[in-house]
Design a protein around this motif. Structure first.
Motif, PDB file in Angstrom:
ATOM      1  N   TYR A  16       0.852  -1.192   0.000  1.00  0.00           N
ATOM      2  CA  TYR A  16       0.000   0.000   0.000  1.00  0.00           C
ATOM      3  C   TYR A  16       0.891   1.246   0.000  1.00  0.00           C
ATOM      4  O   TYR A  16       2.114   1.141   0.051  1.00  0.00           O
ATOM      5  N   ASP A  34      -3.683   4.066   0.896  1.00  0.00           N
ATOM      6  CA  ASP A  34      -4.360   3.892  -0.387  1.00  0.00           C
ATOM      7  C   ASP A  34      -3.613   2.807  -1.154  1.00  0.00           C
ATOM      8  O   ASP A  34      -2.502   2.412  -0.776  1.00  0.00           O
ATOM      9  N   LYS A  35      -4.227   2.336  -2.230  1.00  0.00           N
ATOM     10  CA  LYS A  35      -3.563   1.369  -3.092  1.00  0.00           C
ATOM     11  C   LYS A  35      -2.866   2.124  -4.212  1.00  0.00           C
ATOM     12  O   LYS A  35      -3.425   3.078  -4.763  1.00  0.00           O
ATOM     13  N   PRO A  43      -6.424   0.821  -9.245  1.00  0.00           N
ATOM     14  CA  PRO A  43      -6.720  -0.574  -8.895  1.00  0.00           C
ATOM     15  C   PRO A  43      -8.205  -0.860  -9.039  1.00  0.00           C
ATOM     16  O   PRO A  43      -9.040   0.040  -8.911  1.00  0.00           O
ATOM     17  N   VAL A  47      -9.382   0.590  -1.311  1.00  0.00           N
ATOM     18  CA  VAL A  47      -9.052   0.091   0.029  1.00  0.00           C
ATOM     19  C   VAL A  47     -10.345  -0.206   0.789  1.00  0.00           C
ATOM     20  O   VAL A  47     -11.281   0.592   0.772  1.00  0.00           O
ATOM     21  N   ASP A  51      -8.364  -4.480   4.199  1.00  0.00           N
ATOM     22  CA  ASP A  51      -7.036  -3.896   3.977  1.00  0.00           C
ATOM     23  C   ASP A  51      -6.576  -3.124   5.217  1.00  0.00           C
ATOM     24  O   ASP A  51      -5.415  -3.237   5.646  1.00  0.00           O
ATOM     25  N   THR A  77      -8.885   4.963   5.078  1.00  0.00           N
ATOM     26  CA  THR A  77      -8.681   5.560   3.761  1.00  0.00           C
ATOM     27  C   THR A  77      -8.540   7.066   3.926  1.00  0.00           C
ATOM     28  O   THR A  77      -8.956   7.618   4.946  1.00  0.00           O
TER      29      THR A  77
END
Length: 231
Positions: A16, A34-35, A43, A47, A51, A77
């Motif tokens: 992440y 966040d991703k 993505p 999230v 996660d 997030t």
């Protein structure tokens, strides 16, 4: 190793990215994750709670090993108004509506709200990795009469964030999802916190800039751009 460095290393090690983290006087640690982009694209899944729980568990373990003192840890997030902390964030959210606050007023104002676009002469289709290295950007905004373009450098910006786009019919355009996980170091509480933040980056149509524009002058400053990790 500082607690910020521990957080950064642990979160990135899990795949992440750290959007921000803060520590309150009462010992509460808040970490926003966040991703990262996948092949230059957002993505498929934002999230979620799982996660946040995964990151929370690993952070608690690592901070215990590193003997970092805290009373409660909350991982979530970054929210609908996600901050833009660096050039990579600007490149990621190109074409989205943003709000920027300048360090010094330009033409009598510090805050500008409009669509983030690449600087003049830079193609929006330019490689994301190349865009992420740029320090000059532009925001298209309206003064109530016509569209204007403000060019600015990252070191002129005090803070920047996405403007939330709410879809009352259901899901927010783009990426949307709220998740938060919090645990107490003292009570070893494994329950989730009842509230959470959401992250979203709904796409906004990119308007064409008119010939009339404003150009923020470069200024020398000793301040660093706000919105990164606490030092």
């Amino acid at each position: 190793m500082s607690w910020q460095a521990v957080v950064e290393k642990t979160v990135t090690g899990l795949g992440y990215e750290v959007v921000g983290c803060e520590r309150s006087a009462g010992g509460l640690l808040r970490v926003f994750i966040d991703k990262p982009l996948v092949g230059g694209q957002e993505p498929e899944q934002p999230v979620n709670v799982e996660d946040c729980e995964r990151v929370t568990r690993q952070l608690r373990y690592v901070m215990e090993v590193e003997e970092i003192d805290y009373t409660r840890l909350e991982v979530s997030t970054p929210g609908l108004d996600r901050p833009l902390n660096n050039a990579g964030d600007y490149a990621r959210f190109l074409g989205h509506e943003v709000e920027i606050t300048l360090r010094e007023a330009f033409q009598g104002r510090k805050k500008y709200r409009g669509v983030l676009v690449a600087a003049e002469g830079v193609a929006a289709e330019e490689d994301p990795a190349t865009l992420a290295q740029r320090t000059d950007w532009r925001v298209i905004f309206s003064d109530g009469k016509a569209e204007q373009a403000l060019d600015f450098a990252l070191d002129e910006v005090r803070s920047a964030k996405l403007v939330p786009e709410i879809n009352f019919k259901g899901r927010t355009p783009g990426k949307a999802g709220g998740a938060v996980a919090g645990k107490s170091a003292a009570k070893k509480n494994t329950g989730l916190a009842p509230q959470g933040s959401e992250s979203a980056d709904g796409a906004a149509a990119k308007p064409k800039a008119s010939k009339k524009k404003s150009n923020a002058k470069s200024r020398q400053t000793d301040d660093k751009v706000d919105g990164g990790l606490d030092q």
